[in-house]
Design a protein around this motif. Structure first.
Motif, PDB file in Angstrom:
ATOM      1  N   GLU A 162      42.628  47.298  28.792  1.00  0.00           N
ATOM      2  CA  GLU A 162      41.959  48.433  29.433  1.00  0.00           C
ATOM      3  C   GLU A 162      40.450  48.230  29.494  1.00  0.00           C
ATOM      4  O   GLU A 162      39.812  48.444  30.533  1.00  0.00           O
ATOM      5  CB  GLU A 162      42.277  49.716  28.660  1.00  0.00           C
ATOM      6  CG  GLU A 162      41.536  50.929  29.174  1.00  0.00           C
ATOM      7  CD  GLU A 162      41.629  52.085  28.212  1.00  0.00           C
ATOM      8  OE1 GLU A 162      40.793  53.004  28.336  1.00  0.00           O
ATOM      9  OE2 GLU A 162      42.515  52.082  27.333  1.00  0.00           O
ATOM     10  N   LYS A 163      39.865  47.793  28.388  1.00  0.00           N
ATOM     11  CA  LYS A 163      38.411  47.628  28.312  1.00  0.00           C
ATOM     12  C   LYS A 163      37.924  46.522  29.240  1.00  0.00           C
ATOM     13  O   LYS A 163      36.841  46.610  29.821  1.00  0.00           O
ATOM     14  CB  LYS A 163      37.999  47.323  26.868  1.00  0.00           C
ATOM     15  CG  LYS A 163      38.339  48.431  25.888  1.00  0.00           C
ATOM     16  CD  LYS A 163      37.664  49.743  26.277  1.00  0.00           C
ATOM     17  CE  LYS A 163      37.977  50.864  25.287  1.00  0.00           C
ATOM     18  NZ  LYS A 163      39.394  51.286  25.320  1.00  0.00           N
ATOM     19  N   ASN A 210      40.986  53.171  37.180  1.00  0.00           N
ATOM     20  CA  ASN A 210      40.181  52.661  36.071  1.00  0.00           C
ATOM     21  C   ASN A 210      41.077  51.856  35.131  1.00  0.00           C
ATOM     22  O   ASN A 210      42.267  51.675  35.401  1.00  0.00           O
ATOM     23  CB  ASN A 210      39.460  53.804  35.347  1.00  0.00           C
ATOM     24  CG  ASN A 210      40.428  54.824  34.741  1.00  0.00           C
ATOM     25  OD1 ASN A 210      41.580  54.519  34.445  1.00  0.00           O
ATOM     26  ND2 ASN A 210      39.943  56.043  34.547  1.00  0.00           N
ATOM     27  N   GLY A 211      40.516  51.422  34.018  1.00  0.00           N
ATOM     28  CA  GLY A 211      41.274  50.568  33.122  1.00  0.00           C
ATOM     29  C   GLY A 211      42.539  51.203  32.598  1.00  0.00           C
ATOM     30  O   GLY A 211      43.616  50.596  32.610  1.00  0.00           O
ATOM     31  N   LEU A 212      42.446  52.450  32.121  1.00  0.00           N
ATOM     32  CA  LEU A 212      43.612  53.116  31.560  1.00  0.00           C
ATOM     33  C   LEU A 212      44.687  53.332  32.625  1.00  0.00           C
ATOM     34  O   LEU A 212      45.877  53.120  32.383  1.00  0.00           O
ATOM     35  CB  LEU A 212      43.197  54.458  30.940  1.00  0.00           C
ATOM     36  CG  LEU A 212      44.238  55.173  30.082  1.00  0.00           C
ATOM     37  CD1 LEU A 212      43.562  56.026  29.007  1.00  0.00           C
ATOM     38  CD2 LEU A 212      45.143  56.069  30.942  1.00  0.00           C
ATOM     39  N   GLN A 213      44.285  53.758  33.810  1.00  0.00           N
ATOM     40  CA  GLN A 213      45.252  53.982  34.883  1.00  0.00           C
ATOM     41  C   GLN A 213      45.922  52.671  35.307  1.00  0.00           C
ATOM     42  O   GLN A 213      47.127  52.642  35.591  1.00  0.00           O
ATOM     43  CB  GLN A 213      44.546  54.624  36.083  1.00  0.00           C
ATOM     44  CG  GLN A 213      44.080  56.044  35.830  1.00  0.00           C
ATOM     45  CD  GLN A 213      43.169  56.555  36.933  1.00  0.00           C
ATOM     46  OE1 GLN A 213      42.355  55.784  37.487  1.00  0.00           O
ATOM     47  NE2 GLN A 213      43.286  57.830  37.257  1.00  0.00           N
ATOM     48  N   GLU A 259      30.555  41.076  27.141  1.00  0.00           N
ATOM     49  CA  GLU A 259      31.373  42.273  27.069  1.00  0.00           C
ATOM     50  C   GLU A 259      32.840  41.954  26.804  1.00  0.00           C
ATOM     51  O   GLU A 259      33.535  42.677  26.084  1.00  0.00           O
ATOM     52  CB  GLU A 259      31.266  43.063  28.384  1.00  0.00           C
ATOM     53  CG  GLU A 259      29.887  43.604  28.673  1.00  0.00           C
ATOM     54  CD  GLU A 259      29.475  44.669  27.672  1.00  0.00           C
ATOM     55  OE1 GLU A 259      30.352  45.404  27.183  1.00  0.00           O
ATOM     56  OE2 GLU A 259      28.274  44.773  27.372  1.00  0.00           O
ATOM     57  N   LEU A 260      33.345  40.871  27.382  1.00  0.00           N
ATOM     58  CA  LEU A 260      34.775  40.556  27.298  1.00  0.00           C
ATOM     59  C   LEU A 260      35.192  39.887  25.992  1.00  0.00           C
ATOM     60  O   LEU A 260      36.259  40.175  25.454  1.00  0.00           O
ATOM     61  CB  LEU A 260      35.187  39.647  28.465  1.00  0.00           C
ATOM     62  CG  LEU A 260      35.005  40.178  29.886  1.00  0.00           C
ATOM     63  CD1 LEU A 260      35.664  39.227  30.868  1.00  0.00           C
ATOM     64  CD2 LEU A 260      35.600  41.571  30.031  1.00  0.00           C
TER      65      LEU A 260
END
Length: 337
Positions: A162-163, A210-213, A259-260
């Protein structure tokens, strides 16, 4: 139905794992000192590298000796939704093979319900190895059952997935009517775990997720079309992620990597990744190929002690896996009458 349901999970992580790896690789072509600094942000976990602990036997070493230029790394996508959760099964199990001879990166997926022997735990599903003993036992299990020589791994979980999507940007996907309800169920499930409010999908058509979706979309299990439809959803999400990462340009890679990388866990050191990245770049390895094992037609679903397993023709499966990794030959599924 049970076999189809369990087969659906196999490719959840394929291209996102590869995307993270490729980001690490491509940054090597930029500023080496800065790249090395960023690579130190990876959560590095030491594992035993002895052949006995890794389950590597002489036959596997002999096979690898005959395949110079190929490096195998285990990739695990674990079903942990909470970053603080200590034990998890490996929802996806893959072998990344960097084949500089044929200028290819190969992804071999192993079905999570495959019936195998796990050291100290008898015969059970291969997905349980990670929960029983982490990456160390999971690698041992792959090597012992498939006669391989894997020494390193990379792991991601749903939290990380997600992130990563949120870091690189939203993805646009065409949602079909029968996907809305099960997708919203997953959105609610993940939202409760993450303690955040995320909008549900209210109509079919092109949606910006978005990430969660996007995670919810890729986890939908029950729609018409079964396994093949699920795989197409996953491929859609992962292809969009790959496109975004590849479109960032070299100048933006350092910021993205910073970030990753914290979302990954690996036994590879920063220097290991630099070396592998250099190997991929200098050999101009650009083609991605993938296959799934056991190959269709070479396994059957069986209920043993009230538990469903995927029981494979292991002798044939090992040969097919080795043909793909070492001889660049893909097997043809067997038609079942």
């Amino acid at each position: 139905m049970m076999r189809s349901e369990n087969m659906k999970k196999v490719k959840n992580w394929k291209k996102i794992l590869l995307s993270v790896f490729i980001v690490c690789v491509l940054i090597v072509g930029g500023v080496f000192g800065y790249a090395f600094y960023k690579l130190n942000k990876i959560n590095t976990v030491e594992i035993s590298k002895t052949d006995d602990m890794l389950g590597i036997n002489s036959n596997a070493l002999s096979e690898s000796e005959n395949a110079k230029g190929i490096t195998n790394i285990a990739f695990f996508g674990i079903d942990r939704m909470d970053a603080n959760q200590k034990t998890s099964r490996s929802d996806s199990i893959m072998i990344l093979s960097i084949d500089s001879k044929n200028k290819k990166i190969k992804m071999s997926s192993i079905m999570r319900d495959t019936y195998v022997k796990i050291k100290g735990h008898g015969q059970t599903k291969i997905t349980h190895a990670y929960a029983y003993g982490g990456a160390q036992l999971a690698i041992n299990t792959i090597n012992e059952n498939f006669n391989l020589d894997i020494r390193d791994y990379i792991t991601l979980d749903f939290f990380s997935f997600e992130k990563i999507i949120d870091t690189i940007g939203d993805v646009s996907i065409n949602i079909k009517q029968d996907e809305i309800s099960p997708m919203n169920d997953k959105i609610v499930e993940i939202s409760k775990i993450e303690k955040k409010s995320v909008s549900k999908i209210i109509k079919p058509g092109l949606q910006t997720l978005n990430g969660l979706q996007a995670v919810a979309y890729s986890r939908v299990r029950f729609t018409e079309g079964g396994d093949s439809r699920r795989i197409e959803r996953q491929k859609t999400v992962m292809s969009l992620i790959m496109t975004k990462i590849q479109s960032l340009g070299v100048a933006k890679f350092p910021a993205v990597v910073s970030e990753l990388l914290p979302y990954t866990e690996t036994s590879l050191s920063s220097m290991d990744i630099m070396k592998i990245g250099t190997k991929v770049l200098t050999s101009n390895t650009t083609t991605l190929e993938q296959d799934r094992f056991p190959v269709d037609g070479y396994s059957v679903g069986k209920t043993i002690d009230k538990v469903w397993y995927l029981v494979a023709d292991m002798k044939t499966t090992i040969a097919q896996l080795h043909n793909f990794i070492y001889k660049d030959i893909k097997s043809v599924p067997k038609t079942i009458q």
